[in-house]
Design a protein around this motif. Structure first.
Motif, PDB file in Angstrom:
ATOM      1  N   SER A   9       0.826  -1.213   0.000  1.00  0.00           N
ATOM      2  CA  SER A   9       0.000   0.000   0.000  1.00  0.00           C
ATOM      3  C   SER A   9       0.860   1.263   0.000  1.00  0.00           C
ATOM      4  O   SER A   9       2.027   1.246   0.421  1.00  0.00           O
ATOM      5  N   ASN A  10       0.274   2.358  -0.474  1.00  0.00           N
ATOM      6  CA  ASN A  10       0.988   3.642  -0.483  1.00  0.00           C
ATOM      7  C   ASN A  10       1.379   4.075   0.922  1.00  0.00           C
ATOM      8  O   ASN A  10       2.454   4.659   1.130  1.00  0.00           O
ATOM      9  N   ASP A  11       0.511   3.806   1.889  1.00  0.00           N
ATOM     10  CA  ASP A  11       0.831   4.172   3.278  1.00  0.00           C
ATOM     11  C   ASP A  11       2.093   3.445   3.748  1.00  0.00           C
ATOM     12  O   ASP A  11       2.960   4.045   4.389  1.00  0.00           O
ATOM     13  N   ARG A  12       2.180   2.166   3.408  1.00  0.00           N
ATOM     14  CA  ARG A  12       3.361   1.384   3.815  1.00  0.00           C
ATOM     15  C   ARG A  12       4.600   1.895   3.088  1.00  0.00           C
ATOM     16  O   ARG A  12       5.698   1.926   3.689  1.00  0.00           O
ATOM     17  N   LEU A  13       4.459   2.290   1.823  1.00  0.00           N
ATOM     18  CA  LEU A  13       5.594   2.820   1.065  1.00  0.00           C
ATOM     19  C   LEU A  13       6.078   4.141   1.670  1.00  0.00           C
ATOM     20  O   LEU A  13       7.287   4.376   1.785  1.00  0.00           O
ATOM     21  N   LEU A  14       5.142   4.994   2.058  1.00  0.00           N
ATOM     22  CA  LEU A  14       5.512   6.270   2.665  1.00  0.00           C
ATOM     23  C   LEU A  14       6.167   6.052   4.027  1.00  0.00           C
ATOM     24  O   LEU A  14       7.076   6.803   4.415  1.00  0.00           O
ATOM     25  N   GLN A  15       5.721   5.030   4.751  1.00  0.00           N
ATOM     26  CA  GLN A  15       6.372   4.690   6.015  1.00  0.00           C
ATOM     27  C   GLN A  15       7.823   4.252   5.778  1.00  0.00           C
ATOM     28  O   GLN A  15       8.721   4.602   6.552  1.00  0.00           O
ATOM     29  N   ALA A  16       8.027   3.489   4.705  1.00  0.00           N
ATOM     30  CA  ALA A  16       9.383   3.048   4.366  1.00  0.00           C
ATOM     31  C   ALA A  16      10.267   4.243   4.032  1.00  0.00           C
ATOM     32  O   ALA A  16      11.428   4.311   4.460  1.00  0.00           O
ATOM     33  N   LYS A  17       9.717   5.196   3.299  1.00  0.00           N
ATOM     34  CA  LYS A  17      10.479   6.398   2.958  1.00  0.00           C
ATOM     35  C   LYS A  17      10.836   7.177   4.224  1.00  0.00           C
ATOM     36  O   LYS A  17      11.978   7.642   4.382  1.00  0.00           O
ATOM     37  N   THR A  18       9.889   7.292   5.123  1.00  0.00           N
ATOM     38  CA  THR A  18      10.133   8.003   6.381  1.00  0.00           C
ATOM     39  C   THR A  18      11.233   7.322   7.198  1.00  0.00           C
ATOM     40  O   THR A  18      12.104   7.995   7.775  1.00  0.00           O
ATOM     41  N   LEU A  19      11.201   5.985   7.241  1.00  0.00           N
ATOM     42  CA  LEU A  19      12.220   5.252   7.992  1.00  0.00           C
ATOM     43  C   LEU A  19      13.601   5.463   7.377  1.00  0.00           C
ATOM     44  O   LEU A  19      14.588   5.681   8.100  1.00  0.00           O
ATOM     45  N   VAL A  20      13.680   5.423   6.047  1.00  0.00           N
ATOM     46  CA  VAL A  20      14.958   5.629   5.371  1.00  0.00           C
ATOM     47  C   VAL A  20      15.499   7.021   5.677  1.00  0.00           C
ATOM     48  O   VAL A  20      16.686   7.201   5.993  1.00  0.00           O
ATOM     49  N   GLU A  21      14.625   8.015   5.591  1.00  0.00           N
ATOM     50  CA  GLU A  21      15.056   9.396   5.845  1.00  0.00           C
ATOM     51  C   GLU A  21      15.458   9.596   7.304  1.00  0.00           C
ATOM     52  O   GLU A  21      16.418  10.320   7.601  1.00  0.00           O
ATOM     53  N   SER A  22      14.736   8.971   8.214  1.00  0.00           N
ATOM     54  CA  SER A  22      15.072   9.079   9.644  1.00  0.00           C
ATOM     55  C   SER A  22      16.382   8.377   9.947  1.00  0.00           C
ATOM     56  O   SER A  22      17.232   8.887  10.691  1.00  0.00           O
ATOM     57  N   TYR A  23      16.562   7.213   9.345  1.00  0.00           N
ATOM     58  CA  TYR A  23      17.785   6.440   9.576  1.00  0.00           C
ATOM     59  C   TYR A  23      19.009   7.171   9.028  1.00  0.00           C
ATOM     60  O   TYR A  23      20.095   7.105   9.599  1.00  0.00           O
ATOM     61  N   ARG A  24      18.793   7.894   7.916  1.00  0.00           N
ATOM     62  CA  ARG A  24      19.907   8.623   7.299  1.00  0.00           C
ATOM     63  C   ARG A  24      20.519   9.628   8.273  1.00  0.00           C
ATOM     64  O   ARG A  24      21.742   9.839   8.277  1.00  0.00           O
ATOM     65  N   VAL A  25      19.683  10.237   9.104  1.00  0.00           N
ATOM     66  CA  VAL A  25      20.176  11.254  10.048  1.00  0.00           C
ATOM     67  C   VAL A  25      20.285  10.708  11.473  1.00  0.00           C
ATOM     68  O   VAL A  25      20.476  11.473  12.424  1.00  0.00           O
ATOM     69  N   GLY A  26      20.139   9.380  11.620  1.00  0.00           N
ATOM     70  CA  GLY A  26      20.314   8.766  12.930  1.00  0.00           C
ATOM     71  C   GLY A  26      19.186   8.992  13.898  1.00  0.00           C
ATOM     72  O   GLY A  26      19.386   8.993  15.112  1.00  0.00           O
ATOM     73  N   LYS A  27      17.967   9.181  13.387  1.00  0.00           N
ATOM     74  CA  LYS A  27      16.831   9.436  14.274  1.00  0.00           C
ATOM     75  C   LYS A  27      15.736   8.386  14.119  1.00  0.00           C
ATOM     76  O   LYS A  27      14.569   8.665  14.351  1.00  0.00           O
TER      77      LYS A  27
END
Length: 327
Positions: free
Chosen positions: A39-57
């Motif tokens: 689902s799009n919601d799950r894809l957006l969650q994945a994007k958020t996790l990647v972006e958060s992980y990139r900055v260590g948060k």
């Protein structure tokens, strides 16, 4: 943080893209057709996790497996240049389900002119969406250009398909008449992809140095990238469309198979899917995604673009520049 040692670099692929084997593994991972039903919601969650992980948060309970899966979803559904969520039909992960249905239809229903016209129209509509979705997004295309590309590609496909059908129906064996769809697909790819990405050829694409800094634009880079994409797309379709006719020619001589001819379309569709499962990552892996070009070639053939690079680098022109060729 839960992961302090051995952190994953989410901006780098998990596989070695300098080798064909590494690129094959990467694209098999990235074009996994199972990601299409996420689902799009799950894809957006994945994007958020990647972006958060990139900055260590990222959340403290985050595991490396979760990060890797988020990277997979992100790579499969978001454009590498803009980070925008792509439409489902245009994603490379949709090539197996979408391609097998359309190619199966073209191979099964090639005998009549209306069927040829219908399936070529469907195929070129699909190709137009895929080509637009996977373009180099730094070179925007107008609605008019999209329309011209779509009409031109559809016309070229129909001319090739109907021309081959008319010529081969009188001169070629029934086996060779089965290759009409591939002739149309190959011809259309030579028209559709360059036209759909014509702005890249006209204005050039952004080129970067080895550190990822934008140093200028190049039309030669666009031509090189688009040419490689055309070769990849034709290679992707070739095995299924060239080998399957021989298989069907043999099967149709078997009396038991002739009694269940209704299975033609489902069987050919399933077979094309089997070919595409292997050929989609293979075709994508033929050429590196991050393509390169010698600046000496740009200097020789694009003096104006070389001057731009020379100006932006203050005379420290790199030996090679790099760019995203698209898919």
């Amino acid at each position: 943080m839960a992961l302090t040692l051995g952190r994953i670099n989410v901006d780098e692929p998990l596989y070695d893209l300098s080798t064909f084997a590494g690129r094959f593994r990467y694209f098999a991972w990235m074009t996994d057709p199972r990601t299409v039903i996420v689902s799009n919601d799950r894809l957006l969650q994945a994007k958020t996790l990647v972006e958060s992980y990139r900055v260590g948060k990222e959340p403290e309970t985050t595991t490396q497996e979760q990060v890797k899966y988020a990277m997979k979803l992100y790579s499969s559904a978001f454009h590498p240049d803009t980070g925008e969520l792509q439409n489902v039909t245009g994603r490379m992960s949709f090539q197996v389900p979408g391609g097998m249905l359309i190619t199966g239809g073209m191979l099964a229903f090639y005998r009549t002119v209306p069927a040829v016209v219908l399936w070529q129209f469907i195929n070129q509509s699909f190709n137009a969406i895929v080509n637009y979705t996977n373009r180099n997004a730094n070179s925007p295309t107008t609605v008019t250009q999209l329309g011209v590309a779509y009409v031109s590609a559809t016309t070229s496909a129909l001319v090739a398909a109907l021309g081959c059908k008319s010529y081969w129906s009188k001169r070629a064996s029934p086996l060779f008449q089965r290759f009409v769809p591939f002739a149309a697909v190959a011809a259309a790819n030579f028209v559709n992809i360059p036209l759909m990405r014509q702005n890249e050829i006209i204005n050039g694409v952004e080129v970067k140095d080895e550190n990822g800094n934008i140093v200028g634009h190049s039309r030669l880079a666009a031509i090189k990238g688009i040419t490689q994409v055309v070769v990849s797309r034709i290679t992707m379709a070739a095995p299924g469309m060239l080998i399957l006719p021989f298989i069907m020619q043999r099967l149709e001589k078997i009396p038991a198979y002739r009694r269940i001819r209704w299975i033609d379309a489902p069987f050919q569709t399933a077979m094309v899917g089997c070919f595409l499962l292997f050929m989609v990552p293979t075709a994508c892996a033929i050429f590196p995604q991050n393509c390169s070009l010698k600046t000496s070639t740009i200097k020789l053939l694009e003096a104006d673009q070389y001057a731009e690079i020379e100006s932006k680098t203050k005379g420290r022109v790199p030996q090679r520049v790099y760019f995203n060729k698209g898919l």
